[in-house]
Design an enzyme around this catalytic site. Structure first.
Site, PDB file in Angstrom:
ATOM      1  N   ASN A   1      -7.611  11.753   4.403  1.00 15.66           N
ATOM      2  CA  ASN A   1      -7.377  11.884   2.955  1.00 15.66           C
ATOM      3  C   ASN A   1      -8.647  11.624   2.146  1.00 15.66           C
ATOM      4  OD1 ASN A   1      -7.672   9.074   2.887  1.00 15.66           O
ATOM      5  ND2 ASN A   1      -5.470   8.708   2.914  1.00 15.66           N
TER       6      ASN A   1
ATOM      7  N   PRO B   1      -5.675  -5.246  10.979  1.00 10.26           N
ATOM      8  CA  PRO B   1      -7.127  -5.197  11.186  1.00 10.26           C
ATOM      9  C   PRO B   1      -7.468  -3.775  11.659  1.00 10.26           C
ATOM     10  CG  PRO B   1      -6.157  -7.140  12.232  1.00 10.26           C
ATOM     11  CD  PRO B   1      -5.020  -6.229  11.849  1.00 10.26           C
TER      12      PRO B   1
ATOM     13  N   HIS C   1     -27.554 -15.702  25.672  1.00  8.16           N
ATOM     14  CA  HIS C   1     -26.435 -15.543  26.596  1.00  8.16           C
ATOM     15  C   HIS C   1     -25.678 -16.849  26.856  1.00  8.16           C
ATOM     16  CE1 HIS C   1     -28.155 -11.687  27.121  1.00  8.16           C
ATOM     17  NE2 HIS C   1     -27.447 -11.373  28.185  1.00  8.16           N
TER      18      HIS C   1
ATOM     19  N   GLU D   1     -16.814  -4.546  25.138  1.00  8.01           N
ATOM     20  CA  GLU D   1     -16.002  -5.774  25.206  1.00  8.01           C
ATOM     21  C   GLU D   1     -14.804  -5.710  24.257  1.00  8.01           C
ATOM     22  OE1 GLU D   1     -19.284  -5.741  24.501  1.00  8.01           O
ATOM     23  OE2 GLU D   1     -20.217  -6.560  26.308  1.00  8.01           O
TER      24      GLU D   1
ATOM     25  N   HIS E   1      -4.436   4.225  -3.018  1.00  7.59           N
ATOM     26  CA  HIS E   1      -4.419   3.490  -1.747  1.00  7.59           C
ATOM     27  C   HIS E   1      -3.538   2.243  -1.837  1.00  7.59           C
ATOM     28  CE1 HIS E   1      -6.095   1.074   1.623  1.00  7.59           C
ATOM     29  NE2 HIS E   1      -5.998   0.099   0.743  1.00  7.59           N
TER      30      HIS E   1
ATOM     31  N   HIS F   1     -20.126 -17.368  33.004  1.00  5.05           N
ATOM     32  CA  HIS F   1     -21.441 -17.778  32.487  1.00  5.05           C
ATOM     33  C   HIS F   1     -21.220 -18.608  31.240  1.00  5.05           C
ATOM     34  CE1 HIS F   1     -22.196 -14.583  35.265  1.00  5.05           C
ATOM     35  NE2 HIS F   1     -23.508 -14.735  35.193  1.00  5.05           N
TER      36      HIS F   1
ATOM     37  N   GLY G   1     -10.394   4.241   7.706  1.00  3.03           N
ATOM     38  CA  GLY G   1     -10.863   2.891   8.015  1.00  3.03           C
ATOM     39  C   GLY G   1     -10.881   2.646   9.518  1.00  3.03           C
TER      40      GLY G   1
ATOM     41  N   HIS H   1       0.851  -1.182   0.000  1.00  2.00           N
ATOM     42  CA  HIS H   1       0.000   0.000   0.000  1.00  2.00           C
ATOM     43  C   HIS H   1       0.888   1.232   0.000  1.00  2.00           C
ATOM     44  CE1 HIS H   1      -2.378  -3.295   1.651  1.00  2.00           C
ATOM     45  NE2 HIS H   1      -3.432  -2.678   1.161  1.00  2.00           N
TER      46      HIS H   1
HETATM   47  C1  LIG Z   1     -10.994  -4.788   9.869  1.00  2.00           C
HETATM   48  C2  LIG Z   1     -10.500  -4.576   8.483  1.00  2.00           C
HETATM   49  N1  LIG Z   1     -11.373  -4.529   7.477  1.00  2.00           N
HETATM   50  C3  LIG Z   1     -10.944  -4.379   6.204  1.00  2.00           C
HETATM   51  C4  LIG Z   1      -9.613  -4.267   5.931  1.00  2.00           C
HETATM   52  C5  LIG Z   1      -9.139  -4.161   4.497  1.00  2.00           C
HETATM   53  N2  LIG Z   1      -8.657  -2.786   4.249  1.00  2.00           N
HETATM   54  C6  LIG Z   1      -7.372  -2.458   4.330  1.00  2.00           C
HETATM   55  S1  LIG Z   1      -7.092  -0.832   4.093  1.00  2.00           S
HETATM   56  C7  LIG Z   1      -8.733  -0.532   3.828  1.00  2.00           C
HETATM   57  C8  LIG Z   1      -9.226   0.854   3.515  1.00  2.00           C
HETATM   58  C9  LIG Z   1      -8.820   1.777   4.562  1.00  2.00           C
HETATM   59  O1  LIG Z   1      -9.046   3.087   4.186  1.00  2.00           O
HETATM   60  P1  LIG Z   1      -8.203   4.213   4.905  1.00  2.00           P
HETATM   61  O2  LIG Z   1      -8.110   3.933   6.338  1.00  2.00           O
HETATM   62  O3  LIG Z   1      -8.779   5.521   4.485  1.00  2.00           O
HETATM   63  O4  LIG Z   1      -6.759   4.028   4.321  1.00  2.00           O
HETATM   64  P2  LIG Z   1      -6.116   4.800   3.089  1.00  2.00           P
HETATM   65  O5  LIG Z   1      -7.047   4.620   1.933  1.00  2.00           O
HETATM   66  O6  LIG Z   1      -5.996   6.210   3.503  1.00  2.00           O
HETATM   67  O7  LIG Z   1      -4.807   4.112   2.879  1.00  2.00           O
HETATM   68  C10 LIG Z   1      -9.456  -1.706   3.966  1.00  2.00           C
HETATM   69  C11 LIG Z   1     -10.929  -1.791   3.804  1.00  2.00           C
HETATM   70  C12 LIG Z   1      -8.723  -4.317   7.027  1.00  2.00           C
HETATM   71  N3  LIG Z   1      -7.400  -4.225   6.865  1.00  2.00           N
HETATM   72  N4  LIG Z   1      -9.191  -4.441   8.278  1.00  2.00           N
END
Ligand SMILES: Cc1ncc(C[n+]2csc(CCOP(=O)(O)OP(=O)(O)O)c2C)c(N)n1
Length: 671
Positions: free
Chosen positions: A192, A125, A476, A414, A265, A464, A163, A35
């Protein structure tokens, strides 16, 4: 500002930041994946942070009082790898940069904390880094309160993307940090406006600054390519007592043909476009080359914190010997010698009094004797304190006014709790444990998985743990959660049968250094099954013979937790009919798997029929029923086949056929 203006207004800064951009372009091109856009967009923020603010010594990337830097937008991993290489981190060499994303390199697709000391957390993640940073900041506050500012006084900086802020866990993290007024936490939002599918606007129109403000944060909005503005914003963030969010307006893939698009991206590998971008930057060096003056400026910044590091070392040396030793012990994560003796004493007393208690209550009894001798524990619960039995009287409550308090009211969060606990464990000096209902493992799951992947000893107290919780019903009642936890690599799942096994499980969980533990505990009362005192920790073997067959051994019953006493009753019925029956308690499958073949064979010899009983899904049990010298035709399982129901616990065990009679009947049918 156009690139020409940026280049000429502050040429030294520009070239330093361009080094991150070009290394990113070259590494992604060589790997043909990765990326590019995020590191290229946030290069200016990172350059100002590292050159002017971050307390960091590249030669000792893990010295305890460093500022922490967390790349929550982990897909932009070339940002952190570039920073570590440029500042002279001993582990992230140029070869590592050239081997970006290759097998065995330290420069994995997403940052992995165990691959280099300079990487604080495993991220990728989205949202997890931000949520873990809350734990880092709590750990810092707690340790500062305990050891004083001279030894602990550092900031936690985070880069989070759109994200991270869209993920649900961010809400839990932001509101928890705001409530706790974690003033040393500074989050840069890479604003961005681009994600993978297009503009952020196609999916989200949240006013992020207002969102953070509403949670009690200090918020600033800046041009993320203006070094003076970045510098001033960081200074203001550090001065404000609230956690700070700096909204940095940036251009993804700045200066590349893909700038400001979602193509920017991902992996920018087009050769000509790469050359064009470098030309626009005024970058004339070859691939992976950084001009000497630029590299030495970066290495200078890598040494900026060396003075603070040695001053800190002097302060530590000036402390009394016992304080130094305690500080070191705490940071290393070694447990005090008293732990084992305390557990043994509790076991002895319990085997004599043989109480009937729920294992959640047993867990509280254990914590009551352990918390006072383990000042590094921080407990908590996601609004189920009275149900999870996680609070002991000596802890006090961690709050703005009392950073010495060691109990966190996480609220109904949680996921945020689990991630924050991981952050504390990664920070070092804290042994976090936190509770919720076992079925809400699902809500904490992404962070529980990352605990395992990141090799941190977070303790998840899950009470539980079956239909035994009764009237709250199937919403639950966990059925599949033991299987999910057991399926997770590098995780210890304990399901203790009574107070003794609970004490043993806690001893094991609190002495782990590189894997999390899940404690599966009951709501309902259980009799003491270990009435014979043994100083040895039998749970450490994972499974052991609890009751031996009398006469010819014809059956082996395998059980965990609340079903162990049920297996003992079934054994009595079978023995009364002359069927020699052994009961094996299996509080921790993973530890049993680690025993040698000879021991496993002693516990589970071939020949007798085997019946396992656990008020949960069967998944996983076949390993012990059909494997390990067992045979499918000679084995059976008594447990849950679907979701539970709402009724008193005793009614449910009858209704679902999880009874001693059923177990005995199954054995007889197999004989
Ligand atoms: C929980 C999760 N869902 C989906 C992804 C896949 N993913 C990686 S980057 C991205 C987009 C993120 O956008 P942004 O945070 O704006 O990053 P940028 O485009 O600025 O690099 C996704 C959906 C991930 N890494 N983690």
């Amino acid at each position: 500002m156009d690139i020409e203006t940026l280049r000429t207004r502050n040429p030294d800064h520009w070239m330093a930041a361009a080094a991150i951009r070009t290394l990113t372009l070259d590494a992604v091109a060589a790997a043909n994946s990765g990326h590019s856009g995020m590191p290229m967009g946030m290069a200016d923020v990172a350059t100002v942070l590292y050159s002017k603010h971050l307390k960091y010594d590249a030669s000792a990337p893990d010295w305890p009082d460093r500022d922490r830097f967390i790349l929550s937008a982990g897909h932009g991993s070339m940002l952190i790898y570039s920073l570590l290489y440029l500042t002279g981190d001993p582990e992230i060499t140029l070869d590592e940069i050239k081997n970006f994303r290759q097998l065995g390199s330290r420069t994995a697709g997403h940052p992995e904390n165990f691959l280099a000391r300079g990487i604080e957390t495993t991220t990728g993640p989205l949202g997890q880094g931000l949520a873990m940073s809350v734990g880092f900041a709590i750990a810092e506050e707690s340790l500062r309160a305990r050891f004083g500012k001279k030894l602990v006084d550092h900031n936690t900086y985070v880069i989070a993307g759109d994200g991270c802020l869209m993920e649900g866990v961010s809400q839990e993290a932001i509101t928890l940090a705001g409530r706790q007024q974690l003033g040393k936490l500074v989050v840069f939002w890479d604003n961005n406006q681009i994600t993978i599918d297009g503009k952020v606007d196609i999916a989200d129109r949240t006013d992020q600054p207002k969102r953070f403000e509403a949670a009690g944060w200090h918020v600033q909005e800046i041009d993320g390519h203006d070094p003076e503005a970045i510098d001033a914003a960081i200074a203001a963030a550090k001065a404000d007592p609230r956690p700070s969010m700096i909204a940095c307006a940036t251009h993804i893939a700045l200066g590349h043909a893909a700038q400001d698009t979602s193509k920017g991206h991902g992996a920018l590998t087009d050769g000509q476009q790469l050359i064009d971008a470098k030309e626009l930057y005024g970058w004339t060096s070859g691939p992976f080359e950084v001009p000497d003056d630029v590299k030495s400026a970066w290495e200078g910044w890598g040494k900026r914190g060396a003075g603070e590091h040695s001053a800190w070392q002097e302060r530590l040396s000036a402390a009394s010997a016992s304080r130094q030793a305690e500080f070191r012990r705490t940071l290393e994560g070694s447990t005090p010698k008293k732990l084992s003796a305390t557990i043994k004493a509790l076991k002895k007393q319990t085997s004599e009094s043989a109480p009937k208690v729920a294992t959640r209550k047993a867990s509280e009894n254990v914590l009551e004797v352990l918390n006072p001798i383990l000042p590094e524990t921080i407990g908590g619960s996601a609004d189920l304190t009275g149900s999870n039995n996680t609070k002991t009287p000596d802890l006090g409550v961690f709050d703005i006014e009392d950073r010495k308090g060691r109990y966190v009211y996480y609220g109904i969060r949680e996921h945020g709790m689990a991630a924050a606990m991981n952050g504390m464990a990664l920070h070092g000096g804290i042994r976090p444990y936190g509770g919720t209902f076992m079925c809400f493992t699902d809500y904490a799951r992404p962070a529980m998985r990352l605990a395992a992947l990141q090799k941190v000893p977070t303790v998840f107290v899950m009470t539980h743990d079956s239909i035994g919780l009764g009237e709250d019903g199937p919403t639950h009642q966990p059925v599949e959660h033991l299987a999910i936890s057991r399926a997770t690599p590098n995780t210890l799942v304990f399901r203790p049968a009574d107070t003794i096994e609970t004490a043993e499980a806690w001893e094991l969980a609190l002495t782990q250094s590189s894997r999390p533990s899940v404690l599966s505990l009951t709501r309902q009362g259980l009799p003491t099954v270990r009435t014979d005192h043994k100083t040895r920790n039998l749970t450490a073997q994972g499974a052991y013979v609890l009751a031996e067959a009398e006469g010819k051994r014809q059956a082996i019953l395998l059980a965990t937790g609340s079903e162990v006493s049920l297996a003992l009753s079934a054994r009595e019925m079978l023995q009364a009919e002359g069927i020699g029956t052994r009961v094996v308690s299996m509080p921790c499958w993973e530890l049993f798997e680690e025993q040698d073949e000879a021991y496993r064979k002693r516990v589970l010899p071939g020949g007798p029929v085997r019946v396992a009983v656990e008020a949960a899904a069967r998944m996983g049990w076949d390993r012990w029923l059909c494997g390990e010298r067992g045979r499918a035709q000679k084995s059976g399982f008594v447990g849950m086949e679907g979701f539970g129901a709402s009724a008193p616990a005793e009614v449910l065990f009858e209704h679902f056929g999880i009874t001693a009679e059923a177990v005995a009947g199954r054995v007889k049918a197999l004989l």
